[in-house]
Design an enzyme around this catalytic site. Structure first.
Site, PDB file in Angstrom:
ATOM      1  N   ASN A 151      13.858  22.773 -14.603  1.00  0.00           N
ATOM      2  CA  ASN A 151      13.249  21.457 -14.813  1.00  0.00           C
ATOM      3  C   ASN A 151      11.762  21.562 -14.490  1.00  0.00           C
ATOM      4  O   ASN A 151      11.381  21.589 -13.324  1.00  0.00           O
ATOM      5  CB  ASN A 151      13.951  20.432 -13.899  1.00  0.00           C
ATOM      6  CG  ASN A 151      13.348  19.047 -14.039  1.00  0.00           C
ATOM      7  OD1 ASN A 151      12.540  18.788 -14.934  1.00  0.00           O
ATOM      8  ND2 ASN A 151      13.746  18.141 -13.147  1.00  0.00           N
ATOM      9  N   TRP A 152      10.965  21.625 -15.539  1.00  0.00           N
ATOM     10  CA  TRP A 152       9.518  21.824 -15.343  1.00  0.00           C
ATOM     11  C   TRP A 152       8.795  20.542 -14.934  1.00  0.00           C
ATOM     12  O   TRP A 152       7.617  20.572 -14.615  1.00  0.00           O
ATOM     13  CB  TRP A 152       8.891  22.389 -16.624  1.00  0.00           C
ATOM     14  CG  TRP A 152       9.195  23.840 -16.870  1.00  0.00           C
ATOM     15  CD1 TRP A 152      10.005  24.661 -16.129  1.00  0.00           C
ATOM     16  CD2 TRP A 152       8.690  24.654 -17.946  1.00  0.00           C
ATOM     17  NE1 TRP A 152      10.032  25.926 -16.671  1.00  0.00           N
ATOM     18  CE2 TRP A 152       9.228  25.947 -17.792  1.00  0.00           C
ATOM     19  CE3 TRP A 152       7.840  24.412 -19.023  1.00  0.00           C
ATOM     20  CZ2 TRP A 152       8.946  26.990 -18.677  1.00  0.00           C
ATOM     21  CZ3 TRP A 152       7.559  25.447 -19.906  1.00  0.00           C
ATOM     22  CH2 TRP A 152       8.102  26.725 -19.726  1.00  0.00           C
ATOM     23  N   LYS A 153       9.488  19.409 -15.046  1.00  0.00           N
ATOM     24  CA  LYS A 153       8.884  18.105 -14.701  1.00  0.00           C
ATOM     25  C   LYS A 153       7.537  17.937 -15.434  1.00  0.00           C
ATOM     26  O   LYS A 153       7.461  18.277 -16.608  1.00  0.00           O
ATOM     27  CB  LYS A 153       8.752  17.983 -13.178  1.00  0.00           C
ATOM     28  CG  LYS A 153      10.088  18.255 -12.469  1.00  0.00           C
ATOM     29  CD  LYS A 153      10.090  17.909 -11.010  1.00  0.00           C
ATOM     30  CE  LYS A 153      11.454  18.227 -10.415  1.00  0.00           C
ATOM     31  NZ  LYS A 153      11.589  17.824  -9.018  1.00  0.00           N
TER      32      LYS A 153
ATOM     33  N   HIS B 259      17.785  11.604 -13.610  1.00  0.00           N
ATOM     34  CA  HIS B 259      17.196  12.371 -12.517  1.00  0.00           C
ATOM     35  C   HIS B 259      16.668  11.397 -11.462  1.00  0.00           C
ATOM     36  O   HIS B 259      16.190  10.304 -11.790  1.00  0.00           O
ATOM     37  CB  HIS B 259      16.058  13.257 -13.048  1.00  0.00           C
ATOM     38  CG  HIS B 259      15.535  14.208 -12.028  1.00  0.00           C
ATOM     39  ND1 HIS B 259      14.653  13.822 -11.041  1.00  0.00           N
ATOM     40  CD2 HIS B 259      15.802  15.520 -11.806  1.00  0.00           C
ATOM     41  CE1 HIS B 259      14.401  14.867 -10.269  1.00  0.00           C
ATOM     42  NE2 HIS B 259      15.082  15.916 -10.716  1.00  0.00           N
TER      43      HIS B 259
ATOM     44  N   GLU C 102      22.345  16.417  -7.136  1.00  0.00           N
ATOM     45  CA  GLU C 102      21.038  16.643  -6.517  1.00  0.00           C
ATOM     46  C   GLU C 102      20.809  15.613  -5.409  1.00  0.00           C
ATOM     47  O   GLU C 102      20.377  14.482  -5.699  1.00  0.00           O
ATOM     48  CB  GLU C 102      19.917  16.492  -7.546  1.00  0.00           C
ATOM     49  CG  GLU C 102      19.895  17.522  -8.617  1.00  0.00           C
ATOM     50  CD  GLU C 102      18.485  17.712  -9.166  1.00  0.00           C
ATOM     51  OE1 GLU C 102      17.972  18.832  -9.097  1.00  0.00           O
ATOM     52  OE2 GLU C 102      17.893  16.724  -9.622  1.00  0.00           O
TER      53      GLU C 102
ATOM     54  N   GLY D 165      12.548  18.735  -3.815  1.00  0.00           N
ATOM     55  CA  GLY D 165      11.143  18.905  -3.465  1.00  0.00           C
ATOM     56  C   GLY D 165      10.922  19.157  -1.985  1.00  0.00           C
ATOM     57  O   GLY D 165       9.790  19.137  -1.500  1.00  0.00           O
TER      58      GLY D 165
ATOM     59  N   SER E 275      15.708  22.070  -3.956  1.00  0.00           N
ATOM     60  CA  SER E 275      15.156  23.164  -3.138  1.00  0.00           C
ATOM     61  C   SER E 275      15.930  24.478  -3.297  1.00  0.00           C
ATOM     62  O   SER E 275      16.168  25.175  -2.310  1.00  0.00           O
ATOM     63  CB  SER E 275      15.106  22.757  -1.662  1.00  0.00           C
ATOM     64  OG  SER E 275      14.244  21.659  -1.521  1.00  0.00           O
TER      65      SER E 275
ATOM     66  N   GLY F 227      13.767  23.236  -9.822  1.00  0.00           N
ATOM     67  CA  GLY F 227      12.455  22.630 -10.068  1.00  0.00           C
ATOM     68  C   GLY F 227      11.337  23.616  -9.807  1.00  0.00           C
ATOM     69  O   GLY F 227      11.043  24.488 -10.635  1.00  0.00           O
TER      70      GLY F 227
HETATM   71  P1  PGA Z   1      13.171  21.300  -6.630  1.00  0.00           P
HETATM   72  O1  PGA Z   1      13.523  20.198  -7.745  1.00  0.00           O
HETATM   73  O2  PGA Z   1      13.889  22.557  -7.025  1.00  0.00           O
HETATM   74  O3  PGA Z   1      11.693  21.438  -6.691  1.00  0.00           O
HETATM   75  O4  PGA Z   1      13.659  20.744  -5.317  1.00  0.00           O
HETATM   76  C1  PGA Z   1      14.798  20.105  -8.289  1.00  0.00           C
HETATM   77  C2  PGA Z   1      14.880  18.933  -9.243  1.00  0.00           C
HETATM   78  O5  PGA Z   1      14.303  17.879  -8.965  1.00  0.00           O
HETATM   79  O6  PGA Z   1      15.533  19.023 -10.299  1.00  0.00           O
END
Ligand code: PGA
Length: 249
Positions: A10-12, A92, A162, A168, A209, A230
């Site tokens: 997930n590149w956001k 999400h 999640e 994050g 994470s 992420g």
């Molecule tokens: P993260 O994000 O791996 O940076 O914690 C995961 C996500 O939000 O899909």
């Protein structure tokens, strides 16, 4: 390696240019037998998909529930498909935080699945409490989010667990593999109560994470069918290390 692991990147809202997106994608090295879906910003989907010669598949990060009409700024499931997506993230936590509720999420999951995309329905609690109220919260998100999903459409569904507190966060804050195992079993129980044995075929991913240090314990002890990644997917080297470790999990 476990059979048919799915890793979703997930590149956001990264990277900022198509050129950077192309560089990042070309730095990925897929081990044999690993399925990887990359969800870039929607604008980059088509050019990345067109240029990609490997086995990576693509996904959107969001979708609208109507097919067409006066809906400024939205993208339909058909458009995502046409741009080369086979998956789409729905619900999400970062979209829920912007005000997306279970009703809208259910319609999005339904629209995506009916269009032939695989909808990755994201669920997760804000915090854990000792009374286990968070489990009811997860049950509600799952049942409401799948409201439009008939047994026939279930093949187009993936669940991503999640926990919001782990997204994050520093990797030390990620869930313990034992707690993940319990939650995975719980989610599968709900899926079974909704769809009987068919419900047990729905892949359950973990996200929050994930790093190359904790990834293999999540698919091992945690018993998930894959991971939603992420930050670690934004660095080719780290992501490749994570994929490599999973081949030994
Ligand atoms: P993260 O994000 O791996 O940076 O914690 C995961 C996500 O939000 O899909």
């Amino acid at each position: 390696m476990k059979k048919s692991l799915l890793v979703v990147a997930n590149w956001k809202l990264h990277p900022q240019t198509l050129k950077e997106a192309q560089t990042l994608l070309s730095s990925y090295e897929l081990p044999r037998g690993m399925s990887v879906a990359v969800c870039p910003p929607a604008l980059f989907l088509q050019p990345l998909r067109k240029a990609h010669k490997g086995r990576i598949v693509f996904g959107g990060q969001n979708v609208f529930f109507e097919k067409e009409g006066p809906y400024t700024g939205e993208l339909s499931a058909g458009m995502l498909k046409d741009a080369g997506a086979s998956y789409v993230l729905v619900g999400h936590a970062e979209r829920r935080a912007l005000g997306e509720g279970d009703d809208v999420i259910a319609r999005k999951v339904g629209a995506a699945a009916r269009a032939g995309l695989t909808a990755i329905l994201c669920v997760g609690e804000r915090e854990r409490d000792e009374h286990g109220f968070y489990l009811n919260h997860l049950k509600g998100q799952l049942e409401k989010g799948l409201a439009e999903i008939t047994p026939l459409l279930l093949k187009n569904i993936v669940i991503a667990y999640e926990p919001i507190w782990a997204i994050g966060a520093p990797s030390a804050v990620a869930i313990t593999p034992r707690d993940l195992q319990e939650t995975t079993l719980y989610l599968r129980k709900i899926l079974h109560s909704m769809y009987k044995d068919k419900g047990l075929l729905v892949p359950v991913l973990y996200g929050g994470s994930v790093t190359s240090e904790n990834a293999s314990s999540f698919v091992g002890t945690g018993e998930v069918n894959g991971l939603l990644v992420g930050r670690e997917s934004l660095k080719g080297k780290s992501f490749n290390a994570l994929l490599d470790i999973l081949t030994h999990a």
